[in-house]
Write an enzyme that holds these catalytic residues in place. Structure first.
Site, PDB file in Angstrom:
ATOM      1  N   GLU A 182       9.060  18.457  -8.874  1.00 51.70           N
ATOM      2  CA  GLU A 182       9.343  19.474  -7.797  1.00 51.70           C
ATOM      3  C   GLU A 182       9.759  18.584  -6.401  1.00 51.70           C
ATOM      4  OE1 GLU A 182       6.463  22.217  -7.646  1.00 51.70           O
ATOM      5  OE2 GLU A 182       7.382  23.438  -9.190  1.00 51.70           O
ATOM      6  N   GLU A 251       9.027  25.329 -16.101  1.00 51.90           N
ATOM      7  CA  GLU A 251       7.962  26.088 -15.737  1.00 51.90           C
ATOM      8  C   GLU A 251       8.540  27.511 -15.076  1.00 51.90           C
ATOM      9  OE1 GLU A 251       5.792  24.939 -12.190  1.00 51.90           O
ATOM     10  OE2 GLU A 251       5.454  22.841 -13.014  1.00 51.90           O
TER      11      GLU A 251
END
Length: 833
Positions: A182, A251
């Site tokens: 991320e 995710e």
């Protein structure tokens, strides 16, 4: 040993220890991951090995496989494995090799997210604190000291996996690895160095020669051959950065994490299934649930700050390892439906057409094979025509048609059973031979350790403690000619603090997950002569996310001011000489194991006082159901069972009263603040104690109580399934499994209500409710509608009692027609023993 057992062990051996001659070739193209030359539709789920125990792993992984998963995804936690630079830990819950072997033994693949930055609501994002003290280091940027350490740890993990032949290229289960995590969310803050860092990270990872693809999530500029992937509540609109890469969702949030002081998040399965179906409808072929089993933040593992000890995440398998229904079952059916479309899905891109406002069809067609998805993205129902046939599409739903004609599943219509889980409370069974029950030790207020030190000014906490403890004492003495009523003003970076004046608690203040900073004015009384001010500052898990999060800091950095002294003057104490103590005296003496010889059991047990260690011996609750401790009656602290920390407890930190809803409308875009539960109540009262940590008779429970509580109010709770339910309408599709029947019979089954006991050795013992007609309500709270068949209860009892599972056709052919022309459904609640 039976022949079947021998065969299983042989298969397990070859699965886990497969020699290189059984190597698997994993590549990718525009449509999918390609395994041994075949494009695959893959369903994955996150399970973090340290958030459960090795004894729990096989059951959780098997339930994941039964739920339709192909892959288990996990982060690798650097600070767990290298707590001291150069000293490694891969034992117990940190036994990564054993975890991967357990996944392989179940016949599943692994996605290993090495990072080594994890985020994951894990303390310091998974970085070890010693990293912070390397001269000249800057985290997650083009910085040579950081890159050297990151490469060293990443290479160590890769080498460990290679030593075990774990990569698919060696015949093992690992088919994907992740580098970084991320970073694209925050890389702008790092300027041009971010781009060169990402190029370096990609080059470093691929140079390790794992033989399987690498991914970077949330990284639009991930350089080839790294696959950039999506994280989020929805990823249907995501596209990889080149046409040569498949669309991967690393995710997909099944819920959200819980923070102390917040309400409990919940994500309805109808919305989650909608999001997943939309992803596959729009070209996705690899989906991962974050989390599939969330587990528990044992010890001081939680980050945040203020992330709770429970990391349940509203996942399909709950914190205790119990299947959460209907989420687990409905997603299992969804996975089966999607797999029926695999041949078409992987062969081509979809052709997407509009069927009306916010309604669309996606068709995958190759030769004679055709699969379609019909999506209604509106919040109201729609009726559409597709390929000459009429379809009713409930609001915010996707219908899956594996043959472009018949609906096998609609995401808003749940065929699987739901269940009610509950906790049975029982008192703590003390087994202390002396009969005194609880014993205690007082933690000294202020400076009590020989390694204390003095400095002018106020020190930042994390640099001072190196996170060896949640606690840092700030202490000074001042002399006054006369007593004074004054106000102690304290400003702190957080996360919480307690102020003691002359050995007495004067006041406290705490931050929260959104704003950890603390500012407080505490009225105090000072005496003539010497006065001691002791400030106890504490962290509640270190920051784990954000640009430069490693530099954010904590503790009482000031100012600290005495306001309203004589003649209205103030005295700034910030630059005075302060004495510091890292941690508690009790932490050094080791009472958490219960072995210290200083326990007091003779005098009256002190309650509702700050800074007390408590200990008792207890017998484990009987049976095999999961165990929790209910800390209602305590304030805040940490607890240990037989020397193992079950985490920080904080049952007095309640969530705000507003923002929750009794009935959650799954229609419309989900965010973490939607469908909240438990408003105005403590965020967490129940704390998981793994069964494997308990002995049948003599167990030791130790608490450090920080603010004051009564340990005699503590109880145990065991979790079990109370009822199983199902509610299926005449308009539901038949069960997904019926699709595999022959064309003639499979399409004519019609809707079926399925009931199944949660455990294999159970049978349905009673039918608490059964109604065919217009019943309403939810599991445990069903009610008859204005229309109900008089035969429903007897028919369901006859078809289900004494069986571990049963199937009842939902139609007027089964129950008669109690109200002609009215849409009907069947609702049943049953008990299993």
């Amino acid at each position: 040993m039976r022949a079947s057992q021998t065969l299983f062990l042989l298969l397990w051996f070859f699965c886990v220890y497969a020699p290189s001659s059984f190597s698997t070739n994993v590549t990718y193209d525009h449509r999918a991951l390609v395994i041994d030359g075949k494009r695959r539709v893959l369903v994955s789920g996150s399970i973090h090995y340290p958030r459960s125990t090795p004894e729990m792993w096989p059951d959780i992984i098997q339930k994941s496989k039964d739920g339709g998963l192909d892959v288990i995804e996990t982060y690798v936690f650097w600070n767990l494995h290298e707590p001291v630079r150069g000293q490694y830990n891969f034992e117990g819950r940190g036994d990564l090799v054993k975890f991967v072997k357990t996944v392989a033994a179940a016949g599943l693949y692994v996605h290993l997210r090495i990072g080594p930055y994890a985020c994951a609501e894990w303390n310091y994002g998974g970085f070890p604190l010693w990293l912070h003290f390397i001269p000249g280091i800057e985290f997650r940027t083009d910085n040579k000291p950081f890159e050297k350490e990151m490469k060293r740890f990443t290479a160590k993990i890769v080498d460990m996996m290679k030593q075990e032949n774990f990569y698919a290229s060696q015949g093992g289960p690992i088919i994907l690895s992740q580098i970084e995590n991320e970073y694209g969310n925050i890389d702008a803050a790092y300027g041009p160095a971010a781009k060169s860092y990402i190029k370096w990270a990609a080059s470093m990872a691929t140079s390790l020669d794992t033989g399987v693809p690498w991914v970077m999530c949330q990284q639009t500029d991930a350089p080839d051959p790294i696959i950039n992937t999506c994280n989020g509540f929805y990823c249907d609109q995501f596209q990889p950065n080149t046409n040569a890469k498949p669309k991967i969702w690393t995710e997909g949030y099944t819920g959200w994490f819980l923070s102390f002081g917040d309400a409990v998040p919940h994500r309805p399965v109808e919305d989650l299934a909608f999001a997943v179906a939309r992803f596959f409808q729009r070209g996705g072929t690899f989906n991962n649930y974050y989390m599939y089993h969330g587990g528990t933040n044992f010890g001081r593992a939680s980050g945040g700050p203020f992330v709770a000890s429970s990391y349940d995440y509203d996942a399909p398998i709950d914190e205790y390892g119990i299947v959460r229904q209907p989420k687990w079952g409905h997603l299992r059916d969804l996975h089966k439906a999607i797999k029926l479309c695999e041949e078409a899905l992987t062969a081509t891109d979809p052709t997407i057409t509009s069927l009306g406002p916010k309604v669309e069809a996606a068709v995958y067609k190759t030769g004679a094979v055709c699969a379609a998805f019909l999506a209604n993205i509106a919040t109201s129902d729609a009726k559409v025509t597709f390929n000459g046939n009429s379809y009713h599409l409930p609001a915010w739903s996707v219908s899956i048609l594996p043959d472009c004609k018949n609906v096998v599943l609609n995401t808003a219509k749940i065929n699987s059973a739901s269940s009610i889980s509950s906790f049975t409370t029982e008192s703590l069974k003390e087994v202390d031979a002396s009969g005194s029950g609880w014993s205690w030790i007082s933690e000294p207020i202020g400076i009590s350790k020989a390694d204390s030190f003095s400095k002018f000014g106020l020190l930042e906490q994390i640099n001072t403690t190196a996170d060896r403890s949640d606690y840092l004492w700030y202490s000074l003495s001042i002399n006054l000619n006369t007593g004074a009523q004054t106000v102690l003003h304290i400003k702190s970076l957080g996360h919480a603090l307690h102020a003691f004046i002359n050995g007495k608690l004067a006041g406290s203040r705490t931050g929260n997950h959104e704003k950890a900073n603390v500012k407080v004015d505490i009225p105090i009384t000072l005496v003539s002569g010497k006065n001691t001010i002791d400030l106890l500052s504490l962290t509640v898990g270190l920051q784990n996310y954000g640009a430069f999060f490693d530099t954010w800091g904590a503790g009482i950095t000031g100012p600290v001011i005495l306001k309203g002294l004589k003649n209205g003057s103030s005295l700034d104490l910030s630059s005075h000489m302060w004495t510091y103590q890292v941690g508690l005296k009790g932490e050094n003496l080791g009472p958490s194991s219960g072995s210290s010889g200083q326990w007091n059991s003779q005098s009256t047990l002190p309650t509702n006082q700050p800074l007390i260690w408590y200990k008792t011996n207890f017998a484990a609750p009987s049976g095999s159901n999961p165990v929790a401790i209910d800390f209602t009656g305590m304030g805040k602290g940490e607890a240990w069972v037989n020397g193992q920390s079950i985490g920080r407890y904080w049952p007095t930190y309640a969530s705000p009263r507003g923002g929750c809803t009794d009935s959650c409308n799954y229609r419309g875009a989900y965010q973490a603040s939607k469908c909240l539960q438990n408003c105005g109540k403590p965020s967490q009262t129940l704390y998981h104690v793994p069964r494997s940590w308990l002995r049948p008779e003599s167990n030791t429970l130790v608490l450090f109580e920080e603010v004051g509580g009564n340990p005699k109010q503590i109880t145990f709770a065991t979790k079990q399934i109370g009822s199983v339910c199902s509610h299926v309408s005449e308009s539901h599709p038949p069960p997904v499994d019926s699709w595999n029947l022959d064309e003639e019979s499979g399409r004519k089954v019609g809707p079926v209500l399925l009931l199944e006991c949660p455990y294999p050795d159970q049978v349905i013992s009673s039918i608490k409710f059964a109604s065919f007609g217009t019943p309403h309500g939810t599991c445990g709270n069903f009610k008859q509608g204005s229309c109900s068949s008089s035969q429903a209860l007897s028919i369901v009892r006859k078809g289900c009692m004494g069986l571990s599972s049963c199937r009842i056709g939902v139609s007027i052919n089964t129950f008669g027609d109690p109200c002609k022309g009215v849409a009907k459904s069947l609702a049943v609640e049953a008990s299993c023993v």
